[in-house]
Design a protein around this motif. Structure first.
Motif, mmCIF file in Angstrom:
data_model
loop_
_atom_site.group_PDB
_atom_site.id
_atom_site.type_symbol
_atom_site.label_atom_id
_atom_site.label_comp_id
_atom_site.label_asym_id
_atom_site.label_seq_id
_atom_site.Cartn_x
_atom_site.Cartn_y
_atom_site.Cartn_z
ATOM 1 N N LEU A 21 -5.049 3.811 3.135
ATOM 2 C CA LEU A 21 -5.442 2.404 3.022
ATOM 3 C C LEU A 21 -6.912 2.345 3.394
ATOM 4 C CD1 LEU A 21 -5.153 -0.721 2.932
ATOM 5 C CD2 LEU A 21 -4.417 -0.577 5.334
ATOM 6 N N MET A 22 -7.731 1.909 2.443
ATOM 7 C CA MET A 22 -9.164 1.797 2.692
ATOM 8 C C MET A 22 -9.622 0.391 2.350
ATOM 9 S SD MET A 22 -10.345 5.462 1.162
ATOM 10 C CE MET A 22 -9.175 5.399 -0.199
ATOM 11 N N GLY A 23 -10.421 -0.183 3.233
ATOM 12 C CA GLY A 23 -10.920 -1.529 3.008
ATOM 13 C C GLY A 23 -12.190 -1.780 3.794
ATOM 14 N N ARG A 29 -8.191 -0.563 -1.313
ATOM 15 C CA ARG A 29 -7.686 0.539 -2.132
ATOM 16 C C ARG A 29 -6.578 1.258 -1.381
ATOM 17 N NH1 ARG A 29 -11.899 4.085 -5.207
ATOM 18 N NH2 ARG A 29 -11.669 2.280 -6.554
ATOM 19 N N VAL A 30 -5.520 1.620 -2.106
ATOM 20 C CA VAL A 30 -4.480 2.504 -1.586
ATOM 21 C C VAL A 30 -4.407 3.705 -2.519
ATOM 22 C CG1 VAL A 30 -3.135 0.756 -0.362
ATOM 23 C CG2 VAL A 30 -2.626 1.231 -2.749
ATOM 24 N N VAL A 31 -4.263 4.890 -1.918
ATOM 25 C CA VAL A 31 -4.275 6.128 -2.687
ATOM 26 C C VAL A 31 -3.222 7.068 -2.128
ATOM 27 C CG1 VAL A 31 -5.654 8.160 -3.315
ATOM 28 C CG2 VAL A 31 -6.756 5.931 -3.130
ATOM 29 N N MET A 32 -2.518 7.739 -3.031
ATOM 30 C CA MET A 32 -1.641 8.847 -2.649
ATOM 31 C C MET A 32 -2.022 10.028 -3.527
ATOM 32 S SD MET A 32 2.054 7.002 -2.068
ATOM 33 C CE MET A 32 2.780 8.363 -1.142
ATOM 34 N N ASN A 33 -2.313 11.152 -2.915
ATOM 35 C CA ASN A 33 -2.696 12.365 -3.629
ATOM 36 C C ASN A 33 -1.510 13.318 -3.696
ATOM 37 O OD1 ASN A 33 -5.412 11.427 -3.729
ATOM 38 N ND2 ASN A 33 -5.714 12.161 -1.647
ATOM 39 N N CYS A 34 -1.465 14.127 -4.745
ATOM 40 C CA CYS A 34 -0.380 15.094 -4.897
ATOM 41 C C CYS A 34 -0.935 16.459 -5.281
ATOM 42 C CB CYS A 34 0.620 14.615 -5.944
ATOM 43 S SG CYS A 34 2.065 15.703 -6.081
ATOM 44 N N ARG A 74 -6.174 -7.082 9.228
ATOM 45 C CA ARG A 74 -7.575 -6.720 9.433
ATOM 46 C C ARG A 74 -8.541 -7.618 8.664
ATOM 47 N NH1 ARG A 74 -7.840 -1.166 11.475
ATOM 48 N NH2 ARG A 74 -5.778 -0.834 12.347
ATOM 49 N N GLY A 75 -7.994 -8.564 7.878
ATOM 50 C CA GLY A 75 -8.825 -9.594 7.266
ATOM 51 C C GLY A 75 -9.474 -9.261 5.940
ATOM 52 N N PHE A 76 -9.052 -8.188 5.262
ATOM 53 C CA PHE A 76 -9.664 -7.883 3.971
ATOM 54 C C PHE A 76 -8.671 -7.922 2.813
ATOM 55 C CE2 PHE A 76 -9.031 -3.726 6.075
ATOM 56 C CZ PHE A 76 -8.161 -3.119 5.186
ATOM 57 N N ALA A 77 -7.472 -8.425 3.037
ATOM 58 C CA ALA A 77 -6.469 -8.459 1.969
ATOM 59 C C ALA A 77 -6.940 -9.298 0.785
ATOM 60 C CB ALA A 77 -5.141 -8.975 2.500
#
Length: 114
Positions: free
Chosen positions: A103-105, A83-88, A75-78
């Protein structure tokens, strides 16, 4: 597991905008995006929370950030960052009890996350 929203998406019982799939992982656009790109990456096998992971799950869960990096490059934003997030569990912000990576960008993120 029968009532799990993400399991129903894996089984195609509920529609989703799928952006990646292999034999272990499914990725789809979040229906409530918090960034220009907001993809949820899930294992196809149901695991409720991070607390439920076992040693044998290392390879499967390790696949999630690999897919995130692939999608960020695609997607061209690497190079700009993402941001990558895992919630628990509840206090960690988990609302669907099937582990997943956000995955947010496409925009600048600030810290603390909130």
């Amino acid at each position: 597991m029968q009532d799990c929203l993400f399991c129903k998406i894996v089984k195609r019982e509920i529609p989703a905008d799928i952006v990646f799939e292999d034999d272990q992982v499914l990725a789809f656009n979040d229906i409530n995006p918090q960034a220009p790109t907001h993809v949820l990456i899930i294992p196809k096998r149901h695991i409720a929370t991070l607390n439920d992971l076992e040693e044998a799950d290392q390879t499967l869960v390790g696949r999630l950030p690999v897919v995130a990096a692939h999608l960020a490059r695609e997607r061209g934003f690497a190079d700009d960052g993402y941001r990558v997030v895992m919630n628990c569990n509840d206090q960690g912000g988990q609302t669907v009890y099937h582990i997943h990576m956000h995955l947010m960008g496409g925009r600048r993120f600030t810290w603390p996350a909130g």
